[in-house]
Motif scaffolding. Structure first.
Motif, PDB file in Angstrom:
ATOM      1  N   GLN A 107       0.829  -1.203   0.000  1.00 45.77           N
ATOM      2  CA  GLN A 107       0.000   0.000   0.000  1.00 45.77           C
ATOM      3  C   GLN A 107       0.863   1.252   0.000  1.00 45.77           C
ATOM      4  OE1 GLN A 107      -2.641  -0.478   3.329  1.00 45.77           O
ATOM      5  NE2 GLN A 107      -4.166  -1.542   2.100  1.00 45.77           N
ATOM      6  N   VAL A 108       1.919   1.235   0.800  1.00 50.43           N
ATOM      7  CA  VAL A 108       2.848   2.366   0.828  1.00 50.43           C
ATOM      8  C   VAL A 108       3.545   2.482  -0.522  1.00 50.43           C
ATOM      9  CG1 VAL A 108       5.012   3.190   1.842  1.00 50.43           C
ATOM     10  CG2 VAL A 108       3.211   2.320   3.322  1.00 50.43           C
ATOM     11  N   ARG A 109       3.914   1.358  -1.071  1.00 48.30           N
ATOM     12  CA  ARG A 109       4.660   1.329  -2.336  1.00 48.30           C
ATOM     13  C   ARG A 109       3.824   1.850  -3.504  1.00 48.30           C
ATOM     14  NH1 ARG A 109       5.761  -3.180  -5.987  1.00 48.30           N
ATOM     15  NH2 ARG A 109       7.632  -2.628  -7.126  1.00 48.30           N
ATOM     16  N   GLN A 110       2.569   1.493  -3.550  1.00 50.58           N
ATOM     17  CA  GLN A 110       1.734   1.857  -4.692  1.00 50.58           C
ATOM     18  C   GLN A 110       1.060   3.218  -4.546  1.00 50.58           C
ATOM     19  OE1 GLN A 110      -0.916  -1.440  -5.275  1.00 50.58           O
ATOM     20  NE2 GLN A 110       0.753  -2.808  -5.891  1.00 50.58           N
ATOM     21  N   GLY A 111       0.914   3.681  -3.334  1.00 47.16           N
ATOM     22  CA  GLY A 111       0.215   4.956  -3.138  1.00 47.16           C
ATOM     23  C   GLY A 111       1.147   6.030  -2.645  1.00 47.16           C
ATOM     24  N   ARG A 112       1.290   7.073  -3.418  1.00 46.51           N
ATOM     25  CA  ARG A 112       2.142   8.201  -3.015  1.00 46.51           C
ATOM     26  C   ARG A 112       1.335   9.301  -2.316  1.00 46.51           C
ATOM     27  NH1 ARG A 112       7.324   6.748  -2.948  1.00 46.51           N
ATOM     28  NH2 ARG A 112       7.894   5.643  -4.833  1.00 46.51           N
ATOM     29  N   ASP A 113       0.030   9.089  -2.179  1.00 50.65           N
ATOM     30  CA  ASP A 113      -0.821  10.120  -1.602  1.00 50.65           C
ATOM     31  C   ASP A 113      -1.014   9.970  -0.096  1.00 50.65           C
ATOM     32  OD1 ASP A 113      -2.198   7.797  -1.962  1.00 50.65           O
ATOM     33  OD2 ASP A 113      -4.092   8.745  -2.508  1.00 50.65           O
ATOM     34  N   HIS A 114      -0.273   9.045   0.526  1.00 47.41           N
ATOM     35  CA  HIS A 114      -0.381   8.872   1.978  1.00 47.41           C
ATOM     36  C   HIS A 114       0.369  10.002   2.683  1.00 47.41           C
ATOM     37  CE1 HIS A 114      -2.056   4.916   1.377  1.00 47.41           C
ATOM     38  NE2 HIS A 114      -0.989   4.520   0.710  1.00 47.41           N
ATOM     39  N   PRO A 115      -0.170  10.493   3.802  1.00 48.10           N
ATOM     40  CA  PRO A 115       0.571  11.504   4.570  1.00 48.10           C
ATOM     41  C   PRO A 115       1.930  10.940   5.011  1.00 48.10           C
ATOM     42  CG  PRO A 115      -1.677  11.246   5.411  1.00 48.10           C
ATOM     43  CD  PRO A 115      -1.453  10.172   4.402  1.00 48.10           C
ATOM     44  N   GLU A 116       2.917  11.803   5.044  1.00 47.75           N
ATOM     45  CA  GLU A 116       4.286  11.372   5.363  1.00 47.75           C
ATOM     46  C   GLU A 116       4.380  10.722   6.741  1.00 47.75           C
ATOM     47  OE1 GLU A 116       8.071  10.344   4.714  1.00 47.75           O
ATOM     48  OE2 GLU A 116       6.675  11.126   3.226  1.00 47.75           O
ATOM     49  N   ASP A 117       3.650  11.240   7.721  1.00 43.05           N
ATOM     50  CA  ASP A 117       3.680  10.638   9.063  1.00 43.05           C
ATOM     51  C   ASP A 117       3.130   9.217   9.039  1.00 43.05           C
ATOM     52  OD1 ASP A 117       4.781  12.909  10.107  1.00 43.05           O
ATOM     53  OD2 ASP A 117       2.903  13.681  10.967  1.00 43.05           O
ATOM     54  N   ALA A 118       2.036   9.007   8.316  1.00 41.74           N
ATOM     55  CA  ALA A 118       1.448   7.665   8.218  1.00 41.74           C
ATOM     56  C   ALA A 118       2.392   6.720   7.478  1.00 41.74           C
ATOM     57  CB  ALA A 118       0.098   7.740   7.501  1.00 41.74           C
ATOM     58  N   ARG A 119       3.016   7.236   6.435  1.00 44.34           N
ATOM     59  CA  ARG A 119       3.973   6.430   5.664  1.00 44.34           C
ATOM     60  C   ARG A 119       5.153   6.006   6.538  1.00 44.34           C
ATOM     61  NH1 ARG A 119       8.334   6.810   2.280  1.00 44.34           N
ATOM     62  NH2 ARG A 119       8.118   5.850   0.247  1.00 44.34           N
ATOM     63  N   ARG A 120       5.689   6.962   7.280  1.00 40.44           N
ATOM     64  CA  ARG A 120       6.828   6.679   8.160  1.00 40.44           C
ATOM     65  C   ARG A 120       6.450   5.673   9.248  1.00 40.44           C
ATOM     66  NH1 ARG A 120       8.391  11.972   9.964  1.00 40.44           N
ATOM     67  NH2 ARG A 120       8.132  12.531   7.811  1.00 40.44           N
ATOM     68  N   ALA A 121       5.262   5.842   9.836  1.00 40.03           N
ATOM     69  CA  ALA A 121       4.798   4.926  10.888  1.00 40.03           C
ATOM     70  C   ALA A 121       4.585   3.523  10.330  1.00 40.03           C
ATOM     71  CB  ALA A 121       3.505   5.456  11.513  1.00 40.03           C
ATOM     72  N   ALA A 122       4.014   3.436   9.142  1.00 42.09           N
ATOM     73  CA  ALA A 122       3.788   2.124   8.525  1.00 42.09           C
ATOM     74  C   ALA A 122       5.116   1.428   8.246  1.00 42.09           C
ATOM     75  CB  ALA A 122       2.986   2.281   7.232  1.00 42.09           C
ATOM     76  N   LEU A 123       6.066   2.146   7.685  1.00 45.79           N
ATOM     77  CA  LEU A 123       7.369   1.541   7.386  1.00 45.79           C
ATOM     78  C   LEU A 123       8.098   1.133   8.662  1.00 45.79           C
ATOM     79  CD1 LEU A 123       8.529   3.769   4.402  1.00 45.79           C
ATOM     80  CD2 LEU A 123       7.844   1.352   4.332  1.00 45.79           C
ATOM     81  N   ALA A 124       7.975   1.923   9.724  1.00 43.80           N
ATOM     82  CA  ALA A 124       8.604   1.555  10.998  1.00 43.80           C
ATOM     83  C   ALA A 124       7.989   0.280  11.556  1.00 43.80           C
ATOM     84  CB  ALA A 124       8.463   2.700  11.999  1.00 43.80           C
TER      85      ALA A 124
END
Length: 161
Positions: A107-124
Protein backbone atom coordinates in the motif's frame (compact mmCIF):
# COMPACT_ATOMS: atom_id res chain seq x y z
CA UNK A 1 23.33 -88.57 7.06
CA UNK A 2 22.01 -87.20 10.25
CA UNK A 3 19.44 -84.47 10.27
CA UNK A 4 20.25 -81.35 12.24
CA UNK A 5 17.51 -80.53 14.67
CA UNK A 6 17.15 -77.24 16.44
CA UNK A 7 16.69 -77.29 20.13
CA UNK A 8 13.78 -75.20 21.47
CA UNK A 9 16.27 -72.98 23.28
CA UNK A 10 18.04 -72.23 19.97
CA UNK A 11 14.76 -71.30 18.28
CA UNK A 12 13.82 -69.06 21.22
CA UNK A 13 17.25 -67.44 21.16
CA UNK A 14 16.99 -66.79 17.40
CA UNK A 15 13.52 -65.27 17.79
CA UNK A 16 14.63 -62.99 20.61
CA UNK A 17 17.68 -61.90 18.61
CA UNK A 18 15.54 -61.17 15.55
CA UNK A 19 13.12 -59.09 17.62
CA UNK A 20 15.86 -57.04 19.24
CA UNK A 21 17.64 -56.61 15.91
CA UNK A 22 14.54 -55.34 14.15
CA UNK A 23 13.72 -53.00 17.05
CA UNK A 24 17.26 -51.66 16.97
CA UNK A 25 17.06 -50.94 13.26
CA UNK A 26 13.69 -49.28 13.76
CA UNK A 27 15.10 -46.88 16.36
CA UNK A 28 18.19 -46.16 14.26
CA UNK A 29 15.98 -45.46 11.24
CA UNK A 30 13.74 -43.17 13.25
CA UNK A 31 16.77 -41.30 14.63
CA UNK A 32 18.24 -40.83 11.14
CA UNK A 33 14.87 -39.66 9.80
CA UNK A 34 14.48 -37.13 12.62
CA UNK A 35 17.98 -35.78 12.00
CA UNK A 36 17.32 -35.44 8.29
CA UNK A 37 13.99 -33.71 8.88
CA UNK A 38 15.50 -31.30 11.39
CA UNK A 39 18.42 -30.54 9.09
CA UNK A 40 16.04 -29.77 6.20
CA UNK A 41 13.96 -27.55 8.48
CA UNK A 42 17.04 -25.63 9.64
CA UNK A 43 18.08 -25.16 6.02
CA UNK A 44 14.61 -23.82 5.26
CA UNK A 45 14.88 -21.40 8.18
CA UNK A 46 18.24 -20.19 6.87
CA UNK A 47 16.83 -19.54 3.40
CA UNK A 48 13.89 -17.61 4.85
CA UNK A 49 16.29 -15.68 7.11
CA UNK A 50 18.27 -14.40 4.15
CA UNK A 51 15.09 -13.58 2.25
CA UNK A 52 13.91 -11.53 5.24
CA UNK A 53 17.33 -9.88 5.43
CA UNK A 54 16.88 -8.64 1.86
CA UNK A 55 13.32 -7.56 2.66
CA UNK A 56 14.56 -5.63 5.70
CA UNK A 57 17.09 -3.83 3.51
CA UNK A 58 14.33 -2.88 1.08
CA UNK A 59 12.13 -1.55 3.88
CA UNK A 60 15.06 0.44 5.28
CA UNK A 61 15.70 1.85 1.81
CA UNK A 62 12.06 2.90 1.57
CA UNK A 63 12.10 4.47 5.04
CA UNK A 64 15.37 6.34 4.47
CA UNK A 65 15.22 7.38 0.82
CA UNK A 66 11.61 6.86 -0.22
CA UNK A 67 12.57 4.26 -2.84
CA UNK A 68 10.33 1.22 -2.62
CA UNK A 69 11.47 -2.07 -4.07
CA UNK A 70 9.29 -5.19 -4.17
CA UNK A 71 9.57 -7.56 -1.22
CA UNK A 72 10.19 -11.25 -1.77
CA UNK A 73 8.19 -14.12 -0.31
CA UNK A 74 9.01 -17.09 -2.56
CA UNK A 75 11.29 -18.90 -0.08
CA UNK A 76 8.74 -18.48 2.68
CA UNK A 77 5.92 -19.85 0.55
CA UNK A 78 7.95 -22.82 -0.69
CA UNK A 79 9.53 -23.72 2.63
CA UNK A 80 6.65 -23.06 5.04
CA UNK A 81 5.96 -26.77 5.77
CA UNK A 82 9.58 -27.38 6.83
CA UNK A 83 9.62 -24.12 8.77
CA UNK A 84 6.44 -25.10 10.60
CA UNK A 85 8.05 -28.34 11.75
CA UNK A 86 10.96 -26.44 13.29
CA UNK A 87 9.40 -23.35 14.86
CA UNK A 88 7.11 -23.08 17.84
CA UNK A 89 3.67 -21.63 17.18
CA UNK A 90 4.74 -18.30 18.65
CA UNK A 91 7.90 -18.12 16.53
CA UNK A 92 6.00 -19.15 13.40
CA UNK A 93 3.48 -16.41 14.13
CA UNK A 94 6.32 -13.88 14.39
CA UNK A 95 7.78 -14.96 11.04
CA UNK A 96 4.34 -14.99 9.41
CA UNK A 97 3.78 -11.47 10.75
CA UNK A 98 6.77 -10.24 8.78
CA UNK A 99 5.22 -11.60 5.59
CA UNK A 100 1.73 -10.41 6.47
CA UNK A 101 3.19 -6.90 6.74
CA UNK A 102 3.90 -7.06 3.00
CA UNK A 103 0.29 -5.98 2.43
CA UNK A 104 0.94 -2.69 4.22
CA UNK A 105 4.24 -2.25 2.40
CA UNK A 106 2.51 -2.69 -0.95
CA UNK A 107 0.00 0.00 0.00
CA UNK A 108 2.85 2.37 0.83
CA UNK A 109 4.66 1.33 -2.34
CA UNK A 110 1.73 1.86 -4.69
CA UNK A 111 0.22 4.96 -3.14
CA UNK A 112 2.14 8.20 -3.02
CA UNK A 113 -0.82 10.12 -1.60
CA UNK A 114 -0.38 8.87 1.98
CA UNK A 115 0.57 11.50 4.57
CA UNK A 116 4.29 11.37 5.36
CA UNK A 117 3.68 10.64 9.06
CA UNK A 118 1.45 7.67 8.22
CA UNK A 119 3.97 6.43 5.66
CA UNK A 120 6.83 6.68 8.16
CA UNK A 121 4.80 4.93 10.89
CA UNK A 122 3.79 2.12 8.52
CA UNK A 123 7.37 1.54 7.39
CA UNK A 124 8.60 1.56 11.00
CA UNK A 125 6.00 -1.06 11.91
CA UNK A 126 6.88 -3.18 8.88
CA UNK A 127 10.57 -2.90 9.71
CA UNK A 128 9.82 -3.95 13.29
CA UNK A 129 8.05 -7.08 12.02
CA UNK A 130 11.03 -7.90 9.78
CA UNK A 131 13.48 -7.43 12.67
CA UNK A 132 11.45 -9.58 15.08
CA UNK A 133 11.27 -12.41 12.54
CA UNK A 134 15.00 -12.16 11.82
CA UNK A 135 15.81 -12.38 15.52
CA UNK A 136 13.66 -15.52 16.00
CA UNK A 137 15.00 -17.23 12.88
CA UNK A 138 18.60 -16.45 13.79
CA UNK A 139 18.15 -18.18 17.15
CA UNK A 140 16.73 -21.32 15.56
CA UNK A 141 18.56 -21.54 12.24
CA UNK A 142 22.14 -20.80 13.26
CA UNK A 143 24.54 -22.02 15.91
CA UNK A 144 25.96 -19.46 18.32
CA UNK A 145 29.26 -19.47 16.37
CA UNK A 146 27.41 -18.83 13.12
CA UNK A 147 25.44 -16.01 14.73
CA UNK A 148 28.76 -14.51 15.81
CA UNK A 149 30.03 -14.71 12.24
CA UNK A 150 26.87 -13.04 10.98
CA UNK A 151 27.30 -10.24 13.50
CA UNK A 152 30.86 -9.69 12.31
CA UNK A 153 29.64 -9.58 8.70
CA UNK A 154 26.99 -7.05 9.70
CA UNK A 155 24.10 -9.30 8.68
CA UNK A 156 22.80 -9.96 12.18
CA UNK A 157 22.19 -6.47 13.43
CA UNK A 158 18.42 -6.36 13.60
CA UNK A 159 18.25 -3.32 15.83
CA UNK A 160 20.42 -1.12 13.69
CA UNK A 161 17.61 1.16 12.52
Amino acid sequence: MGEAQLEPSQVLSALIGACFGSLGWRFVGRYINQRTTRSAARSAARAVYFELLLNRANVELAATYGETMPLSRSSYEQLLPQLASLLSANDLSTVAGAYISHVGYEQVRQGRDHPEDARRAALASILGAQVAALERLAEVAFTSAERGDLRLAGDLQPGRD
